[in-house]
Motif scaffolding. Structure first.
Motif, PDB file in Angstrom:
ATOM      1  N   GLU A 201     -83.036   2.057  16.303  1.00  0.00           N
ATOM      2  CA  GLU A 201     -82.553   2.756  17.490  1.00  0.00           C
ATOM      3  C   GLU A 201     -82.520   1.809  18.687  1.00  0.00           C
ATOM      4  OE1 GLU A 201     -83.679   6.404  20.544  1.00  0.00           O
ATOM      5  OE2 GLU A 201     -84.966   5.972  18.829  1.00  0.00           O
ATOM      6  N   THR A 202     -81.400   1.782  19.364  1.00  0.00           N
ATOM      7  CA  THR A 202     -81.234   0.966  20.564  1.00  0.00           C
ATOM      8  C   THR A 202     -80.551   1.823  21.622  1.00  0.00           C
ATOM      9  OG1 THR A 202     -80.950  -1.009  19.196  1.00  0.00           O
ATOM     10  CG2 THR A 202     -80.318  -1.167  21.512  1.00  0.00           C
ATOM     11  N   THR A 203     -81.289   2.131  22.663  1.00  0.00           N
ATOM     12  CA  THR A 203     -80.760   2.982  23.725  1.00  0.00           C
ATOM     13  C   THR A 203     -80.968   2.293  25.067  1.00  0.00           C
ATOM     14  OG1 THR A 203     -81.274   4.988  22.490  1.00  0.00           O
ATOM     15  CG2 THR A 203     -80.885   5.238  24.847  1.00  0.00           C
ATOM     16  N   ALA A 204     -79.917   2.230  25.839  1.00  0.00           N
ATOM     17  CA  ALA A 204     -80.002   1.673  27.190  1.00  0.00           C
ATOM     18  C   ALA A 204     -79.335   2.647  28.147  1.00  0.00           C
ATOM     19  CB  ALA A 204     -79.315   0.314  27.256  1.00  0.00           C
ATOM     20  N   LYS A 205     -80.017   2.920  29.263  1.00  0.00           N
ATOM     21  CA  LYS A 205     -79.426   3.813  30.242  1.00  0.00           C
ATOM     22  C   LYS A 205     -79.730   3.307  31.643  1.00  0.00           C
ATOM     23  CE  LYS A 205     -83.216   7.217  30.583  1.00  0.00           C
ATOM     24  NZ  LYS A 205     -83.542   8.652  30.468  1.00  0.00           N
ATOM     25  N   GLY A 206     -78.838   3.615  32.549  1.00  0.00           N
ATOM     26  CA  GLY A 206     -79.020   3.197  33.926  1.00  0.00           C
ATOM     27  C   GLY A 206     -78.439   4.211  34.888  1.00  0.00           C
ATOM     28  N   TYR A 207     -79.043   4.288  36.067  1.00  0.00           N
ATOM     29  CA  TYR A 207     -78.578   5.200  37.104  1.00  0.00           C
ATOM     30  C   TYR A 207     -78.810   4.544  38.451  1.00  0.00           C
ATOM     31  CZ  TYR A 207     -78.519   9.152  40.373  1.00  0.00           C
ATOM     32  OH  TYR A 207     -78.239   9.988  41.428  1.00  0.00           O
ATOM     33  N   VAL A 208     -77.801   4.601  39.319  1.00  0.00           N
ATOM     34  CA  VAL A 208     -77.953   4.085  40.668  1.00  0.00           C
ATOM     35  C   VAL A 208     -77.216   5.002  41.634  1.00  0.00           C
ATOM     36  CG1 VAL A 208     -75.944   2.557  40.493  1.00  0.00           C
ATOM     37  CG2 VAL A 208     -77.749   2.052  42.161  1.00  0.00           C
ATOM     38  N   SER A 209     -77.860   5.280  42.770  1.00  0.00           N
ATOM     39  CA  SER A 209     -77.253   6.062  43.836  1.00  0.00           C
ATOM     40  C   SER A 209     -77.399   5.269  45.123  1.00  0.00           C
ATOM     41  CB  SER A 209     -77.961   7.417  43.961  1.00  0.00           C
ATOM     42  OG  SER A 209     -77.583   8.081  45.156  1.00  0.00           O
ATOM     43  N   LEU A 210     -76.297   5.074  45.807  1.00  0.00           N
ATOM     44  CA  LEU A 210     -76.367   4.291  47.033  1.00  0.00           C
ATOM     45  C   LEU A 210     -75.465   4.885  48.102  1.00  0.00           C
ATOM     46  CD1 LEU A 210     -74.258   1.041  46.654  1.00  0.00           C
ATOM     47  CD2 LEU A 210     -74.292   2.789  44.905  1.00  0.00           C
ATOM     48  N   PRO A 211     -75.904   4.857  49.351  1.00  0.00           N
ATOM     49  CA  PRO A 211     -75.061   5.343  50.446  1.00  0.00           C
ATOM     50  C   PRO A 211     -73.933   4.359  50.740  1.00  0.00           C
ATOM     51  CG  PRO A 211     -77.150   4.511  51.304  1.00  0.00           C
ATOM     52  CD  PRO A 211     -77.241   4.441  49.814  1.00  0.00           C
ATOM     53  N   VAL A 212     -72.721   4.847  50.745  1.00  0.00           N
ATOM     54  CA  VAL A 212     -71.574   4.022  51.117  1.00  0.00           C
ATOM     55  C   VAL A 212     -71.419   4.021  52.629  1.00  0.00           C
ATOM     56  CG1 VAL A 212     -69.085   3.725  50.844  1.00  0.00           C
ATOM     57  CG2 VAL A 212     -70.460   4.547  48.919  1.00  0.00           C
ATOM     58  N   VAL A 213     -71.475   5.194  53.221  1.00  0.00           N
ATOM     59  CA  VAL A 213     -71.557   5.351  54.669  1.00  0.00           C
ATOM     60  C   VAL A 213     -72.834   6.135  54.924  1.00  0.00           C
ATOM     61  CG1 VAL A 213     -70.479   6.256  56.752  1.00  0.00           C
ATOM     62  CG2 VAL A 213     -69.047   5.378  54.889  1.00  0.00           C
ATOM     63  N   PRO A 214     -73.920   5.473  55.323  1.00  0.00           N
ATOM     64  CA  PRO A 214     -75.216   6.155  55.429  1.00  0.00           C
ATOM     65  C   PRO A 214     -75.129   7.460  56.209  1.00  0.00           C
ATOM     66  CG  PRO A 214     -75.497   3.814  55.760  1.00  0.00           C
ATOM     67  CD  PRO A 214     -74.010   4.049  55.696  1.00  0.00           C
ATOM     68  N   GLY A 215     -75.676   8.512  55.589  1.00  0.00           N
ATOM     69  CA  GLY A 215     -75.677   9.827  56.202  1.00  0.00           C
ATOM     70  C   GLY A 215     -74.430  10.642  55.957  1.00  0.00           C
ATOM     71  N   SER A 216     -73.365   9.996  55.422  1.00  0.00           N
ATOM     72  CA  SER A 216     -72.095  10.709  55.266  1.00  0.00           C
ATOM     73  C   SER A 216     -71.504  10.624  53.854  1.00  0.00           C
ATOM     74  CB  SER A 216     -71.060  10.182  56.266  1.00  0.00           C
ATOM     75  OG  SER A 216     -71.492  10.372  57.593  1.00  0.00           O
ATOM     76  N   VAL A 217     -71.520   9.442  53.270  1.00  0.00           N
ATOM     77  CA  VAL A 217     -70.867   9.239  51.970  1.00  0.00           C
ATOM     78  C   VAL A 217     -71.814   8.471  51.056  1.00  0.00           C
ATOM     79  CG1 VAL A 217     -68.866   8.307  50.737  1.00  0.00           C
ATOM     80  CG2 VAL A 217     -68.591   9.186  53.067  1.00  0.00           C
ATOM     81  N   ALA A 218     -71.939   8.940  49.820  1.00  0.00           N
ATOM     82  CA  ALA A 218     -72.782   8.256  48.836  1.00  0.00           C
ATOM     83  C   ALA A 218     -72.114   8.320  47.471  1.00  0.00           C
ATOM     84  CB  ALA A 218     -74.179   8.874  48.783  1.00  0.00           C
ATOM     85  N   LEU A 219     -72.460   7.343  46.644  1.00  0.00           N
ATOM     86  CA  LEU A 219     -71.885   7.233  45.298  1.00  0.00           C
ATOM     87  C   LEU A 219     -73.012   7.043  44.294  1.00  0.00           C
ATOM     88  CD1 LEU A 219     -69.373   6.785  43.388  1.00  0.00           C
ATOM     89  CD2 LEU A 219     -69.659   4.332  43.885  1.00  0.00           C
TER      90      LEU A 219
END
Length: 791
Positions: A201-219
């Motif tokens: 079994e080989t499992t890799a996962k990743g998650y990232v959340s970052l503000p594009v325009v702080p306080g208004s837009v995030a991805l």
């Protein structure tokens, strides 16, 4: 011991478990000072057991404490899912009472969902699910592709019982809500993990959340790669089957356009490339030998049952040219939340999804070519939902409109070269099926909760659903002799594809339903609630996509023989009473529910007799009525800071009160003596139970957690026909884990199915062709180690 005594003992066990647990808080009031509420909340969220102080859910399409929702619901948070090793939805199996949630139907991508004994007995795309699966409010129409990977999930909510008002059609058994993490507008967050385990079994996962325009837009962006060698081996070739090979990704863009306007845009993609999923034959395969004039049949045994003796993860298919299972599944959605001022807000959910599975399935699970098929499906759907929400001082609720358009086309091929003979000479047989189905579904709904006092609340709701299905089917069967090409089939021989209108023409049928609900809840204190409810649900009717002969659609009505090309919807009324409570600042939480369901027009896909190829093989009948009674109990207790104990019990008494077969000739009967219904509903084990424990201790700058759970699933049948080989006698499973957390890093080890129990999870009953009766087994004992980092 007779059957009533067994049922009584199971009910007594469930009742005593629940009563004893509910009595415990009364004796715990003098216990030592409770831990801080925040600590208790964290423990509850990680345990996954219902805790109204810790978990906020959207079961009623608005955010509420779980404790305030008068519904039987279990919420599993991200930490709980990780500790269960749940890569996809099947990892939830055993964690929720009276819920069956496994990979099924001979496909790596298909789900087999049953809640309280209600589900979808046939996997074909013309049959609708009985448990609705929703991802961020978007309905998944097919069980193919419904075993969704859980890689950026905030929680999974499992709602038990019909959800016919707010969720609508095909939630007659319940609903599964998958809630994704929203991107954070102000902070950069993320996690990455790598797992290696048994069967490579080989499992890799990743998650990232970052503000594009702080306080208004995030991805946010999340991805998962999950690969494992097959657990089933072909002794004749060494080939491996029942593997995992999945790649999934999701991106969510969140924009806070103003204080009262939020927009969420989401896109996801899942790719699966698997080998065959093999079961094991439980009955001998039987073929037929025609005489020289095709007027008589002589049966013969093609292959024995249990090809390799007692099951040991060995099987041999007839496919040997790299045939496997492929799936591509993607979708995009847009959600807009608008505060309208005052108590009103508006939500719009627009979504488009595309599903493309190409599946080779060896249904008979032997080297013989009898039940070998290819199923290629091309499905897409568009949905639009509008929700007007109200949250006033004493009045709260939601009104909505819903539209779903779905188009499903499929191409199927069935291969059976070992099934038929002509005077001892093998005959080649192949069937081609091409069909398509179009659906338009419309609904309007509303549900309001009025707080009569600060403690007493009344909820009432109503939904109207109207849908039209259009279905077209073409089928061609080819029969030939490779040895004697000159052999001619008599012109009077009836082939299964000789179907009169309307089945080879465009067909259309419209169904509609009113599905009301009402509940009354009382809160003697802020963290204790009792409730009673009544609700109605329905599962849509449709066309039988397995029809191969006129006998499959011939019905006797009021003494007249008529052709009925479709089956009617299923309906259920469920009456439920329950209680939920949280004591000692969240150190003790419990929920208890008891219910009774009246279930009518059950859609049964049954065997029509082992009849060669002359038709009458796969009828679907609205067989009759069931009564289902049950009790469900869940608890989380934290007697001290480091220790968390959890438990759940589900008791189910599901029985037919009527099972009639109006087909001529009869397809199957649960009433062979004319006096007693002998069949039991499938996937309805009388008792399910789980006990879990988690212990956390500091070790210097690190924290060590370890624990596990034990699960029991009672005897259950895996087919409507209650075939002896398609039955699971009941089993225990044990799972263990240990995890050490540093500042940002963690290492987790896990062993699943510690005792290496052998247990059945699903069955395929196609006794009409070759006497096919195949079972599928769960994983053996496996281990895995995960290394991860959070930032």
């Amino acid at each position: 011991m007779n059957r009533p005594t067994i049922h009584a003992s199971r009910l007594a066990l469930a009742a005593s478990f629940a009563f004893g647990a509910f009595a415990a808080p009364a004796f715990a009031q003098d216990a030592a000072d409770a831990a801080p509420a925040a600590d208790a909340d964290t423990a509850a969220a990680e345990s996954g057991i219902t805790d109204g102080d810790a978990i906020v859910v959207i079961a009623r399409k608005r955010e509420e404490r779980l404790l305030d929702v008068p519904i039987a619901i279990t919420a599993l948070g991200e930490a709980a899912l990780d500790k269960m090793g749940a890569n996809d939805l099947s990892g939830v199996q055993g964690a929720v009472p009276n819920v069956n949630l496994v990979q099924g139907r001979g496909s790596a991508s298909s789900a087999n969902f049953f809640i309280r004994g209600i589900g979808q007995p046939d996997a074909l795309q013309t049959f609708d699910p009985a448990v609705g699966v929703y991802v961020d409010g978007v309905y998944m129409s097919r069980i193919q592709g419904a075993l969704l990977n859980l890689f950026d999930v905030q929680r999974v909510e499992v709602l038990r019982g019909p959800q016919g008002t707010l969720y609508g059609k095909n939630t007659i058994g319940g609903a599964v809500n998958i809630v994704s993490k929203k991107p954070d507008l102000d902070r950069t967050l993320g996690e990455a993990a790598f797992t290696y385990g048994d069967y490579n079994e080989t499992t890799a996962k990743g998650y990232v959340s970052l503000p594009v325009v702080p306080g208004s837009v995030a991805l946010s962006v999340a991805a998962l790669y999950d690969n494992r060698d097959g657990i089933v081996t072909d002794p004749t070739t060494g080939e491996k089957y029942n593997d995992r090979n999945n790649l999934s990704a999701r991106a969510i863009l969140r924009a806070q356009l103003s204080e009262g306007v939020e927009v969420l845009l989401s896109g996801d993609y899942t790719r699966q490339r698997n080998s065959l999923t093999l079961g094991y034959p439980t009955a001998p395969l039987v073929g037929f030998d025609y005489n020289a004039t095709f007027t008589a049949l002589t049966p013969f045994v093609i292959a024995p049952a249990a090809t390799y003796g007692a099951y040991d993860y060995k099987a041999t298919p007839s496919f040997h040219n790299g045939e496997g299972q492929r799936l591509d599944h993607w979708g995009v959605s847009g959600t807009v939340n608008v505060e309208l001022g005052g108590p009103f807000s508006l939500t719009s959910i627009t979504a488009y999804r595309k599903l493309r599975p190409d599946l080779y399935i060896d249904i008979d699970a032997t080297a013989a070519q009898v039940g070998d098929v290819f199923v290629g499906i091309d499905q897409h759907q568009f949905s639009q939902e509008l929700q007007l929400k109200l949250d006033a001082d004493r009045l709260a609720g939601v009104f909505g409109l819903y539209y779903l358009n779905e188009k499903v086309t499929s191409h199927q091929e069935a291969y059976a070269n070992d099934y038929l003979r002509y005077v001892g000479t093998p005959l080649d047989f192949i069937r081609y099926i091409d069909d398509d189905q179009n659906l338009d579904s419309y609904a309007a709904f509303g549900q309001l909760t009025y707080n009569l006092t600060d403690q007493l609340s009344l909820t009432a709701g109503l939904r109207y659903t109207r849908e039209t299905k259009r279905y077209h089917r073409e089928t061609t069967a080819l029969l030939s002799s490779p040895v004697f090409p000159a052999v001619q089939v008599p012109s009077g021989f009836v082939f299964p594809d000789d179907l009169p209108a309307p089945y080879n023409a465009l067909n259309e049928v419209t169904f509609d339903a009113w599905t009301p609900m009402a509940s009354l809840s009382y809160k003697p204190s802020e963290n204790i609630m009792v409730y009673a409810s009544a609700s109605r649900g329905f599962k849509s009717g449709g066309f039988n996509g397995r029809v191969n002969g006129l006998a499959d659609v011939t019905l006797e009505v009021d003494g007249q023989t008529v052709v009925v090309p479709y089956f009617a919807p299923e309906k259920v009324w469920t009456y439920e009473a329950g209680a939920k409570g949280s004591w000692l600042n969240g150190k003790v939480t419990m929920s208890l529910a008891a219910f009774h369901s009246d279930y009518t027009d059950f859609q049964a896909r049954v065997g029509g007799g082992n009849t060669g190829i002359t038709g009458g093989s796969f009828p679907v009948i609205n067989a009759g009525q069931l009564k289902i009674d049950g009790v469900e109990f869940e608890a989380m207790v934290r007697p001290s800071r480091p220790l968390t104990l959890s438990a759940s019990v589900g008791y189910l008494d599901a029985r037919y009160t009527e099972f009639k077969d109006g087909r001529r000739p009869p397809a199957f009967s649960c009433n062979p003596t004319g006096s007693k219904i002998v069949c039991k509903p499938a996937f309805a084990p009388p008792l399910t139970a789980r006990l879990g424990a988690d212990y956390t201790v500091p070790i210097g700058a690190a924290t060590l957690s370890f624990g596990g759970d034990a699960r029991f699933v009672d005897k259950q049948y895996l087919s409507v026909d209650n075939r002896e080989g398609l039955m699971e006698d009941g089993y225990f499973l044990g799972n263990l884990y240990a995890q050490i957390d540093f500042d940002k890093f963690y290492v987790r080890g896990m062993v699943k199915n510690v005792t290496d129990s052998l247990y059945k999870t699903d069955g395929q009953e196609f006794s009409s062709v070759g006497n096919i009766q195949t079972v599928y087994y769960g994983d053996p004992r496996t281990w895995q180690v995960t290394v991860g980092v959070r930032f």
